[in-house]
Design an enzyme around this catalytic site. Structure first.
Site, PDB file in Angstrom:
ATOM      1  N   HIS A   1      94.010  45.039  73.841  1.00 53.94           N
ATOM      2  CA  HIS A   1      92.719  45.728  73.713  1.00 53.94           C
ATOM      3  C   HIS A   1      91.625  44.673  73.615  1.00 53.94           C
ATOM      4  CE1 HIS A   1      94.685  49.616  72.993  1.00 53.94           C
ATOM      5  NE2 HIS A   1      95.594  48.902  72.333  1.00 53.94           N
TER       6      HIS A   1
ATOM      7  N   HIS B   1      99.883  44.486  77.100  1.00 53.48           N
ATOM      8  CA  HIS B   1      99.225  45.472  76.227  1.00 53.48           C
ATOM      9  C   HIS B   1      98.195  44.816  75.305  1.00 53.48           C
ATOM     10  CE1 HIS B   1      99.892  49.512  74.035  1.00 53.48           C
ATOM     11  NE2 HIS B   1      98.695  49.041  73.735  1.00 53.48           N
TER      12      HIS B   1
ATOM     13  N   HIS C   1     101.778  55.854  75.730  1.00 51.42           N
ATOM     14  CA  HIS C   1     101.806  55.715  74.266  1.00 51.42           C
ATOM     15  C   HIS C   1     102.549  56.960  73.783  1.00 51.42           C
ATOM     16  CE1 HIS C   1      99.674  55.189  70.227  1.00 51.42           C
ATOM     17  NE2 HIS C   1     100.142  56.415  70.164  1.00 51.42           N
TER      18      HIS C   1
ATOM     19  N   ASP D   1     100.081  44.554  71.751  1.00 48.65           N
ATOM     20  CA  ASP D   1      99.184  45.619  71.291  1.00 48.65           C
ATOM     21  C   ASP D   1      98.037  45.012  70.468  1.00 48.65           C
ATOM     22  OD1 ASP D   1      98.048  48.080  70.907  1.00 48.65           O
ATOM     23  OD2 ASP D   1      99.599  48.860  69.571  1.00 48.65           O
TER      24      ASP D   1
ATOM     25  N   ARG E   1      88.324  45.418  74.092  1.00 52.62           N
ATOM     26  CA  ARG E   1      87.162  46.078  73.458  1.00 52.62           C
ATOM     27  C   ARG E   1      85.862  46.062  74.251  1.00 52.62           C
ATOM     28  NH1 ARG E   1      90.671  48.789  70.558  1.00 52.62           N
ATOM     29  NH2 ARG E   1      91.254  47.888  68.552  1.00 52.62           N
TER      30      ARG E   1
HETATM   31  O1  DOR Z   1      97.385  50.375  66.465  1.00 54.92           O
HETATM   32  C1  DOR Z   1      96.820  50.755  67.459  1.00 54.92           C
HETATM   33  N1  DOR Z   1      95.600  50.319  67.810  1.00 54.92           N
HETATM   34  N2  DOR Z   1      97.419  51.649  68.231  1.00 54.92           N
HETATM   35  C2  DOR Z   1      96.811  52.236  69.254  1.00 54.92           C
HETATM   36  O2  DOR Z   1      97.408  53.071  69.869  1.00 54.92           O
HETATM   37  C3  DOR Z   1      95.431  51.888  69.610  1.00 54.92           C
HETATM   38  C4  DOR Z   1      95.068  50.572  69.086  1.00 54.92           C
HETATM   39  C5  DOR Z   1      93.578  50.314  69.084  1.00 54.92           C
HETATM   40  O3  DOR Z   1      92.962  50.478  70.140  1.00 54.92           O
HETATM   41  O4  DOR Z   1      93.035  49.938  68.060  1.00 54.92           O
END
Ligand code: DOR
Length: 448
Positions: free
Chosen positions: A72, A70, A188, A328, A74
């Site tokens: 991100h 998990h 989610h 995350d 970007r």
């Molecule tokens: O804290 C979070 N940030 N939860 C999410 O579901 C998305 C994520 C984000 O993309 O910043």
């Protein structure tokens, strides 16, 4: 191809079996070329013949590279927060050699073209990037993406992360389609109809601070609904769908997951290190958690919960209800976070602190053996991906390895980060287990 590396004289860890033994590992041509168990030195000649760089691993654990389900990254669209190049360098610094890119990019990764963009060698990734594209077009929760085509292009699962699939019929069809393809739908779990305008956990702390809160039922009700759908599909469609629940944060949802597992349903789940270490008291300002009042570095979704929920998360990791740890990792620029609490975006970076927090909370504070902590970050996520070549040390397997000092204690300094963003609640926090070296696909991508 990559140069050769000899990891000499470490304690080799085979997480799946929670087994460790003294030994040397020779990496060459991007794969594990040889493993010798016993006294250090048996591979020296071979290493010399291939001109291997020798890394002294005395006192270190040598384990399969960590896997994060998990992350991100970007890209495309939000490169002021992170790029695939910077995010994967942060991954390498955290001991990760495989990361799963989430689709809430701009535009949303919901097509074969954007999936290919994310996993392309042109992105200059330091570690393996796998893609989990959107399950619905634009992550709007209405029309399924072309899941067959995405799967054929390498999708390892599907998710509308950050935006749960609320419609029962859409989620049912998603689970059924993904089930037929043999990959999970990663959810989610948040009933966003119950969290409008909320910026933290609902409870005494949100009440005290005058902030609107997210009730625990917003999480558990979606988990329970998804489990009902799994049962229905198994009964009616003769498919065994796989639901993966992301970043579970509440006792109630963990109970539902535990019961579903006992009934034999294919449910897996992840917990994030911050939900094991921190509570919603941090938002009120809590020196013991290193926070200031309304500190946006402690704002994420799902939010930090009560002490009881935090304890339930730890207990569920210890008793095996939780399959994996996932960060995350959610980078945001300083200027985006430096606003009023309610206006700040959700999310914290987590790749560089995951092992240190997990080792502190699970191993040091709760006595979980190092091998079992590592299972949560290696063999178990590999199993969820159906990748038996990852998450384990074996001759011929990809040369994905991390070496770390399991006894080292230090405090994390965000100024050392490889990420483009610094939004962490763990700056200055105590960590256990210092990463000394990460090798990904045969390349030394991090040296501590
Ligand atoms: O804290 C979070 N940030 N939860 C999410 O579901 C998305 C994520 C984000 O993309 O910043």
């Amino acid at each position: 191809m990559s140069g050769a590396v000899l990891l000499r004289g470490g304690t080799l860890l085979q997480p799946a079996e929670d087994r460790s033994f003294a030994g040397d590992v020779l990496l060459a041509d991007g794969v594990v070329a040889a493993i010798h168990t016993g006294e250090a030195g048996a591979l020296d000649e071979r290493a010399k013949a291939v001109g291997a760089e020798v890394i002294d691993c005395a006192g270190l654990v040598v384990a399969p590279g960590l896997i994060d389900l998990h992350v991100h990254l970007r890209e495309p669209g939000q490169t002021h927060k992170e790029t695939i190049a910077t995010g994967t360098r942060a991954a390498a610094a955290g001991g990760f050699t495989t990361v799963l890119a989430m689709p809430n990019t701009s535009p949303v990764m919901d097509s074969v073209e954007w999936l290919r963009y994310v996993v392309s060698a042109d992105r200059d990734a330091a570690v393996r990037v796998l893609a989990m594209p959107a399950v619905t077009v634009g992550s709007m929760g209405e029309r399924l993406t072309d899941m067959q085509a995405l799967h054929a292009a390498g999708a390892v699962g599907f998710t509308d992360d950050g935006k749960p699939v609320l419609h029962d019929a859409v989620m049912r069809k998603a689970l059924l389609t993904a089930g037929r393809l043999g990959v999970p739908v990663s959810q989610h779990a948040e009933d966003t109809r119950m969290t409008v305008g909320a910026s933290m956990n609902a409870g005494p702390v949100s009440f005290r601070l005058g902030l609107r809160g997210m009730p625990v039922e917003a999480e558990s009700s979606i988990v329970e609904r998804d489990i009902r759908l799994l049962e229905e599909i198994e009964r009616e469609d003769e498919v065994r769908p796989h639901l993966h629940v992301q970043h579970v944060s509440t006792a109630q949802a963990l109970r539902a997951i535990g019961e579903a597992k006992r009934r034999g349903l294919h449910v897996t789940c992840e917990v994030s290190p911050h939900h094991l270490a921190l509570t919603d008291e941090a938002i009120a300002g809590d020196a013991s958690q290193g926070s200031l009042r309304y500190d946006t570095r402690f704002k994420m979704n799902p939010p930090l919960r009560s002490a009881e929920d935090r304890e339930a998360c730890v207990a569920a990791v210890l008793d095996g209800t939780v399959d994996v740890l996932a960060t995350d990792h959610a980078p945001h620029a300083l200027w985006e976070k430096n606003v009023e609490f309610e206006r700040a975006p959700n999310g914290i970076v987590g790749l560089e602190t995951a092992l240190g927090v997990a080792m502190r909370v699970l191993h040091r504070e709760h006595g979980m053996p190092v091998g079992r902590v590592l299972q949560l970050l290696t063999s178990r996520p590999a199993a969820i991906l159906g990748r038996d070549d990852l998450g384990s040390l074996g001759v011929g397997f990809p040369a994905d390895v991390v070496a770390f000092d399991p006894a080292a204690e230090f405090s994390y300094d965000v100024r050392t980060t490889a990420s483009r963003s610094r939004n962490t609640p763990f700056d200055g926090a105590a960590m256990v287990g210092r990463i000394v070296c990460t090798v990904a696909q045969g390349r030394v991508v991090f040296r501590g």
